[in-house]
Enzyme design. Sequence first.
Site, PDB file in Angstrom:
ATOM      1  N   ILE A  15       0.817  -1.267  -0.042  1.00 54.07           N
ATOM      2  CA  ILE A  15       0.007   0.321   0.008  1.00 54.07           C
ATOM      3  C   ILE A  15       0.788   1.069   0.118  1.00 54.07           C
ATOM      4  CG2 ILE A  15      -2.090   1.350   1.130  1.00 54.07           C
ATOM      5  CD1 ILE A  15      -2.821  -1.462   2.546  1.00 54.07           C
ATOM      6  N   PHE A  16       0.633   2.546  -0.992  1.00 54.74           N
ATOM      7  CA  PHE A  16       1.514   3.730  -1.077  1.00 54.74           C
ATOM      8  C   PHE A  16       0.959   4.353  -0.673  1.00 54.74           C
ATOM      9  CE2 PHE A  16       2.702   7.334  -3.526  1.00 54.74           C
ATOM     10  CZ  PHE A  16       4.126   7.350  -2.714  1.00 54.74           C
ATOM     11  N   GLY A  17       1.456   4.969   0.417  1.00 54.74           N
ATOM     12  CA  GLY A  17       1.497   5.980   1.074  1.00 54.74           C
ATOM     13  C   GLY A  17       1.727   7.845   0.567  1.00 54.74           C
ATOM     14  N   TYR A  18       1.063   8.847   0.487  1.00 62.58           N
ATOM     15  CA  TYR A  18       2.301  10.020   0.407  1.00 62.58           C
ATOM     16  C   TYR A  18       1.363  11.234   0.922  1.00 62.58           C
ATOM     17  CZ  TYR A  18      -2.329  10.764  -1.890  1.00 62.58           C
ATOM     18  OH  TYR A  18      -3.954  10.202  -2.482  1.00 62.58           O
ATOM     19  N   GLY A  19       0.427  10.999   1.831  1.00 63.17           N
ATOM     20  CA  GLY A  19      -0.173  12.084   3.220  1.00 63.17           C
ATOM     21  C   GLY A  19       0.245  11.436   4.142  1.00 63.17           C
ATOM     22  N   SER A  20      -1.100  11.454   5.376  1.00 60.06           N
ATOM     23  CA  SER A  20      -1.022  11.028   6.498  1.00 60.06           C
ATOM     24  C   SER A  20      -0.186   9.564   6.574  1.00 60.06           C
ATOM     25  CB  SER A  20      -2.324  11.585   7.481  1.00 60.06           C
ATOM     26  OG  SER A  20      -3.308  10.439   7.175  1.00 60.06           O
ATOM     27  N   GLU A  95      -9.780   6.156   4.251  1.00 59.81           N
ATOM     28  CA  GLU A  95     -10.006   6.841   2.986  1.00 59.81           C
ATOM     29  C   GLU A  95     -10.990   6.928   2.520  1.00 59.81           C
ATOM     30  OE1 GLU A  95      -7.102   8.050   3.150  1.00 59.81           O
ATOM     31  OE2 GLU A  95      -5.747   7.323   4.382  1.00 59.81           O
TER      32      GLU A  95
END
Length: 202
Positions: A15-20, A95
Amino acid sequence: MKPRDIVHEKNSLWIFGYGSLVWKPDFSYKRRKVGYIKGYKRRFWHGDDFHRGDKEKPGRVVTLIEDQEACTWGVAYEVTKSHMEESLQYLNVREVLLGGYTTEVVEFLPKEKSHSSLLALVYIATSDNPIYLGPASDVEIAAQIAVSRGKTGHNVEYLLRLAEFMRLSCPEVEDEHLFSIEAALLKIFPGGEITPSALKSL
């Protein structure tokens, strides 16, 4: 490959996260990798009326905008099959139901060159979303962030933690959009800096 295929065909899921998610995943994972995806730019164009804002003063959080010349840095988390269902259920509330994001599958390239690329699930909010706010100047976005607070905390914290992640984990990357909004925000407050204790009084 569709999102449901990557979930059902694998023994683990990235899973790619780019915010919190880069500093607060809040789900069980086996390992994490810092890296980037191509073809997208990160922008504070999505509204948030739950986590970092409310109905009267929606906050601003990041989403991804397609741009073939851009790349977005963040963190990919490996979730094993035993934790996959509970992790996805959690993220679907955080999300999708509350944040208004949809899912896509992207190619993730780890920062460590010795590691090969991998497919990852990513959450993206589009302009079709009713709480999508769209483009604005750095000053306008900073002003909105400065007065917004939600169930998870102040919108200011979201911005500062994301900027901190980029400086510590990707010091060679100049995220102009993020850092320009941060600079505009710091001009709003006396002394040009915000401490954790100061956040509590906002």
